[in-house]
Enzyme design. Structure first.
Site, PDB file in Angstrom:
ATOM      1  N   SER A 110     -25.768 -44.961   0.499  1.00 12.20           N
ATOM      2  CA  SER A 110     -26.163 -44.687   1.875  1.00 12.20           C
ATOM      3  C   SER A 110     -27.546 -45.284   2.167  1.00 12.20           C
ATOM      4  O   SER A 110     -27.763 -46.450   1.873  1.00 12.20           O
ATOM      5  CB  SER A 110     -26.080 -43.174   2.109  1.00 12.20           C
ATOM      6  OG  SER A 110     -26.033 -42.888   3.479  1.00 12.20           O
ATOM      7  N   ASP A 233     -15.469 -43.500   7.256  1.00 10.30           N
ATOM      8  CA  ASP A 233     -16.821 -42.959   7.381  1.00 10.30           C
ATOM      9  C   ASP A 233     -17.092 -42.536   8.826  1.00 10.30           C
ATOM     10  O   ASP A 233     -17.028 -43.355   9.739  1.00 10.30           O
ATOM     11  CB  ASP A 233     -17.823 -44.048   6.969  1.00 10.30           C
ATOM     12  CG  ASP A 233     -19.215 -43.501   6.691  1.00 10.30           C
ATOM     13  OD1 ASP A 233     -19.579 -42.460   7.278  1.00 10.30           O
ATOM     14  OD2 ASP A 233     -19.939 -44.120   5.897  1.00 10.30           O
ATOM     15  N   HIS A 288     -17.630 -40.740   4.275  1.00 13.48           N
ATOM     16  CA  HIS A 288     -18.924 -41.115   3.717  1.00 13.48           C
ATOM     17  C   HIS A 288     -19.134 -40.507   2.330  1.00 13.48           C
ATOM     18  O   HIS A 288     -19.033 -39.295   2.153  1.00 13.48           O
ATOM     19  CB  HIS A 288     -20.031 -40.633   4.667  1.00 13.48           C
ATOM     20  CG  HIS A 288     -21.366 -41.233   4.370  1.00 13.48           C
ATOM     21  ND1 HIS A 288     -21.593 -42.594   4.376  1.00 13.48           N
ATOM     22  CD2 HIS A 288     -22.547 -40.662   4.056  1.00 13.48           C
ATOM     23  CE1 HIS A 288     -22.862 -42.832   4.088  1.00 13.48           C
ATOM     24  NE2 HIS A 288     -23.462 -41.679   3.881  1.00 13.48           N
TER      25      HIS A 288
END
Ligand SMILES: *[C@@H]1O[C@H](CO)[C@@H](O)[C@H](O)[C@H]1NC(C)=O
Ligand SMILES: *[C@@H]1O[C@H](CO)[C@@H](O)[C@H](O)[C@H]1NC(C)=O
Ligand SMILES: *[C@@H]1O[C@H](CO)[C@@H](O)[C@H](O)[C@H]1NC(C)=O
Ligand SMILES: *[C@@H]1O[C@H](CO)[C@@H](O)[C@H](O)[C@H]1NC(C)=O
Ligand SMILES: *[C@@H]1O[C@H](CO)[C@@H](O)[C@H](O)[C@H]1NC(C)=O
Length: 325
Positions: A110, A233, A288
């Site tokens: 991330s 995501d 995610h």
């Protein structure tokens, strides 16, 4: 920083079990965690352990802004990225093991993905050979993520952002604001406020009139840059940011990296890297930071295995455990 056992002791202790010098050793791996996580988290260390299991002898370093895990986690929300990155660069460059390696491999989760890119562009000492990012925000975010109900750190800081993204106070204190990217609704161009005030992203993406050629040279010098996007995501808006694509979040229309000026005018070396086959676009299923079985093992085998082109004597099999004592 960490209380380290002197290197001489480590080398002495590890001498007996060290792998013969003739075998190519895997390069050290640096892993930068995401928002809300910390360098000591079990889940992160499971990833590191898998890297070691896949490529025995890998020395893994978990990037941190602070030795206290709680403070390190808070630093993922609060802080000035210029200062955080400078500290990380200094820690890595002066690290007893990392500083002895000819190169490093890097894995970013991330926001940790674009921060590792910041390391490469601004510091790169030792240089990164292969960079792999998962669900990163390379082209920024167009919206702030929704915080969990009881995540008060996230909630209080995100609430501060409303309407204040471009103030110097916010840009020097709230981490996600430093990779927020605002575009003009009708033209798709970055807004003047973003270009003037973004404390991180506009700089490392070389979007301002004055380009830093070191940034492009360092990225083009990578062997490979592998960008994973999570197919479902919904945390990163838009998720295609993980591939440097630009998405119109109103129509859903996506302009791919290769059709954008950052690539065509090669502001950060991605075109040069692509032309030598070093730019890799990947998808993995799920939301995610949900990992498909074997995707990490595949990454470690494919990109972080020892090669004969990067010679390093290795840290010795025991060093990892000793450094974590
Ligand atoms: C470009 O970035 C490098 C690495 O951070 C830095 O040393 C240099 O001063 C920068 N150059 C300019 C013109 O800002
Ligand atoms: C962030 O820190 C750097 C280095 O200390 C400083 O020059 C810069 O002004 C800070 N950014 C903001 C937006 O205050
Ligand atoms: C967006 O760009 C158009 C065309 O250049 C301009 O007329 C308009 O003022 C811009 N909108 C904003 C909010 O800056
Ligand atoms: C984004 O999509 C909307 C339609 O949903 C459209 O009106 C707008 O012009 C588009 N912007 C760009 C830059 O393509
Ligand atoms: C992912 O999204 C697709 C299309 O929106 C949907 O069909 C699929 O069920 C989703 N998969 C998961 C694992 O959520």
């Amino acid at each position: 920083m960490l209380h380290l056992i002197p290197l001489a002791t480590l080398l002495l202790l590890s001498h007996a079990t060290a792998t013969p010098l003739t075998d190519p050793q895997p390069l050290p791996l640096i892993i930068w965690h995401g928002l809300g996580d910390n360098y000591a988290a079990d889940g992160l260390h499971e990833v590191g352990d898998l890297a070691i299991k896949t490529n025995p002898g890998t020395f893994v370093y978990y990037v941190r802004c602070h030795d206290d895990p709680g403070t390190d986690s808070r630093a993922t929300f609060i802080g000035n990225l210029t200062e955080q990155l400078a500290q990380v660069c200094e820690d890595i460059a002066s690290h007893e093991i990392l500083s002895t390696a000819p190169a490093l491999n890097a894995l970013g989760f991330s926001q940790g993905g674009q921060f590792l890119r910041g390391y490469i562009e601004r510091c790169n000492h030792p240089p990164v050979k292969n960079l792999v990012t998962f669900g990163s925000q390379h082209n920024g975010i167009a919206k702030y993520q929704v915080c969990g109900d009881d995540d008060w750190v996230c909630r209080s800081w995100i609430s501060l952002l409303k309407g204040h993204t471009w103030s110097d106070f916010v840009q020097s204190h709230v981490v996600p604001s430093q990779y927020f990217r605002a575009t003009n609704f009708s033209t798709g161009d970055p807004t003047p406020e973003y270009l003037a005030h973004s404390n991180f992203l506009a700089d490392i993406n070389n979007e301002r009139a004055r380009k830093n050629t070191t940034y492009a040279a360092n990225m083009a010098a990578l062997d490979r840059f592998i960008m994973y996007v999570f197919a479902n995501d919904t945390t990163v808006i838009p998720k295609e940011s993980g591939w440097f694509a630009q998405t119109n979040i109103s129509s859903g229309e996506v302009v791919e990296l290769r059709d954008r000026p950052i690539y065509q005018q090669d502001w950060i070396g991605l075109k040069e890297l692509d032309e030598k086959g070093g730019l890799v676009f990947e998808t993995t299923s799920g939301g995610h930071m949900t990992f498909e079985d074997d995707v990490l093992e595949h990454v470690f085998k494919t990109y972080f295995a020892p090669t004969t082109t990067a010679h390093w004597k290795g840290a010795g099999a025991d060093v990892q455990e000793l450094m974590e004592l």
